[in-house]
Design a protein around this motif. Sequence first.
Motif, short mmCIF file in Angstrom:
data_model
loop_
_atom_site.label_atom_id
_atom_site.label_comp_id
_atom_site.label_asym_id
_atom_site.label_seq_id
_atom_site.Cartn_x
_atom_site.Cartn_y
_atom_site.Cartn_z
N CYS A 93 -1.09 9.98 -6.80
CA CYS A 93 -0.66 9.64 -5.45
C CYS A 93 0.40 10.63 -4.95
O CYS A 93 0.44 10.96 -3.77
CB CYS A 93 -0.15 8.20 -5.37
SG CYS A 93 1.17 7.79 -6.53
N GLN A 94 1.25 11.13 -5.87
CA GLN A 94 2.24 12.14 -5.47
C GLN A 94 1.57 13.46 -5.12
O GLN A 94 1.96 14.13 -4.17
CB GLN A 94 3.26 12.34 -6.60
CG GLN A 94 4.20 11.16 -6.79
CD GLN A 94 5.13 11.33 -7.99
OE1 GLN A 94 4.77 11.99 -8.98
NE2 GLN A 94 6.31 10.75 -7.92
N ILE A 95 0.54 13.82 -5.88
CA ILE A 95 -0.20 15.06 -5.59
C ILE A 95 -0.94 14.92 -4.26
O ILE A 95 -0.96 15.84 -3.43
CB ILE A 95 -1.19 15.39 -6.71
CG1 ILE A 95 -0.44 15.62 -8.03
CG2 ILE A 95 -2.04 16.60 -6.34
CD1 ILE A 95 0.57 16.74 -7.99
N ILE A 111 4.07 -2.50 -6.81
CA ILE A 111 3.04 -3.43 -6.34
C ILE A 111 1.75 -2.70 -5.96
O ILE A 111 0.64 -3.21 -6.17
CB ILE A 111 3.57 -4.27 -5.14
CG1 ILE A 111 2.63 -5.43 -4.83
CG2 ILE A 111 3.82 -3.39 -3.94
CD1 ILE A 111 2.60 -6.51 -5.87
N SER A 112 1.86 -1.48 -5.45
CA SER A 112 0.65 -0.73 -5.06
C SER A 112 -0.17 -0.27 -6.27
O SER A 112 -1.35 0.05 -6.13
CB SER A 112 1.04 0.50 -4.22
OG SER A 112 1.88 1.37 -4.95
N PHE A 118 -2.08 7.02 1.50
CA PHE A 118 -2.76 5.72 1.52
C PHE A 118 -3.45 5.44 2.85
O PHE A 118 -4.17 4.46 2.97
CB PHE A 118 -1.78 4.60 1.17
CG PHE A 118 -1.71 4.31 -0.30
CD1 PHE A 118 -2.31 3.20 -0.85
CD2 PHE A 118 -1.08 5.20 -1.15
CE1 PHE A 118 -2.27 2.95 -2.20
CE2 PHE A 118 -1.02 4.96 -2.52
CZ PHE A 118 -1.62 3.83 -3.05
N LEU A 119 -3.23 6.31 3.83
CA LEU A 119 -3.90 6.17 5.11
C LEU A 119 -5.02 7.20 5.26
O LEU A 119 -5.45 7.51 6.36
CB LEU A 119 -2.90 6.31 6.26
CG LEU A 119 -1.83 5.22 6.35
CD1 LEU A 119 -0.89 5.49 7.52
CD2 LEU A 119 -2.46 3.83 6.49
N SER A 120 -5.47 7.74 4.12
CA SER A 120 -6.53 8.74 4.14
C SER A 120 -7.40 8.58 2.90
O SER A 120 -7.04 7.88 1.95
CB SER A 120 -5.93 10.15 4.16
OG SER A 120 -5.15 10.37 3.00
N ASN A 149 0.80 -1.22 0.00
CA ASN A 149 0.00 0.00 0.00
C ASN A 149 0.83 1.28 0.00
O ASN A 149 0.29 2.37 0.18
CB ASN A 149 -0.93 0.03 1.21
CG ASN A 149 -2.01 -1.02 1.12
OD1 ASN A 149 -2.54 -1.27 0.05
ND2 ASN A 149 -2.33 -1.67 2.24
N CYS A 150 2.12 1.15 -0.22
CA CYS A 150 3.01 2.33 -0.23
C CYS A 150 3.26 2.75 -1.67
O CYS A 150 3.73 1.95 -2.48
CB CYS A 150 4.33 2.01 0.46
SG CYS A 150 5.54 3.35 0.35
N CYS A 151 2.98 4.02 -1.96
CA CYS A 151 3.19 4.52 -3.32
C CYS A 151 4.56 5.16 -3.50
O CYS A 151 4.91 5.59 -4.60
CB CYS A 151 2.10 5.51 -3.70
SG CYS A 151 2.10 7.04 -2.72
#
Length: 392
Positions: free
Chosen positions: A161-163, A256-257, A54-56, A7-9
């Motif tokens: 995901c970066q934004i 993987i994410s 990923f935690l929001s 789950n880590c981008c």
Amino acid sequence: MLPTKENCCGCGACANSCSKNAIKMTVGSDGFLYPLIDTALCVECGKCEKSCPFLSDVKQSDLSTPKAYIVQNKNKEILKQSTSGGAFTAIALKTIEQGGVVFGAAIDENFKVRHISVTLEDELKKFRNSKYVQSEIGNTYKRAEECLKDGKRVCFSGTPCQISGLYRYLGKEYDNLITVDVVCRSVPSPMVLEKYVSYQKAKYPQMKKLVFRDKTKGYSYSNVAIYGENGNCLYRGGSEYDPWLRLFLGEYCSRISCYDCKYQTPIRPADFTIWDCWDAHSLAPALDNNKGVSYLVARSQKALTMDLFSYLDAVEVEWGLVEDKLKRHSSVPKENRDKFFGDCKEMSADKFIKKYAPITFKIKLKKTVRNIMLKLHLHDVTRRLVHKIKKS
């Protein structure tokens, strides 16, 4: 507790947010960056968790119905250098004209892709053309925050995901911030790109520049291209032939994410969303000239207030026609993913490419057929026919 590897981008928001420098982004076995916490320095303040996208939930823009356009840059040279229609350069140029700073992904002389910042119009060319590999954010979230607090206008571009990581890191809204997310199918591994570069350098020692989307043969048939020191083209390869494109499009080397990405939906975090437009022939025929066309979606009031149409030819399209194009399905990782990355790390470049992306007779035949179609001007006709069949 930071998310699992799955789950880590790799956005690095956690590392940027840590005031104790307890988090370092380190290279994993698949060549991607992951956070590593030094427990001796960590004071368990929770800033890293608050900054993790990923935690929001996905941040939503403030327009209930975004405005969608099909656009093409009016500047011929900018259009030629851009991946598709040159939409991002228009947004970035407007920022620079207002005395602002632009952040985005650039490829350096060692073929590494990192986020950098520029303040001059001529430097915007560093951001043009796709980079088919994950960009390293580094400390650009921190630098963007410093610029914003100084009252400067900031344009920050990246994958969604970066934004999202940038917004979570900042923790507040800034009126002087404009964000742009690019639609991506996945981010490939820098380690695999490094292997590909080694493979090509062995064949083309004069290699100085790598272009992921070269439009010399037209927008509809973009190629990976390699150029020498004097700007001479040493190599071109399309998606049916080039090893890198085959590995990337075959999703061998994806993070993987990315296989279950929560950002591949119509709901996106940025003020603008941009991506390739492949159906200009039906929605905006006046722009269908095989030179590159982009979808541009304005998602916020800030986006709507930017005067971009002095730089862009544009056709407005209904949001409903565009919305479905942002709905993508999750894919499944290759069964031999660990073996693939293990071989990438241990094998020579030549043996690795020959194992996972061999140039077989069938591949050579595909390239020959495609070149014949280009010469007979049948490539675009066939592409449109296939698109029509898929659509129906």
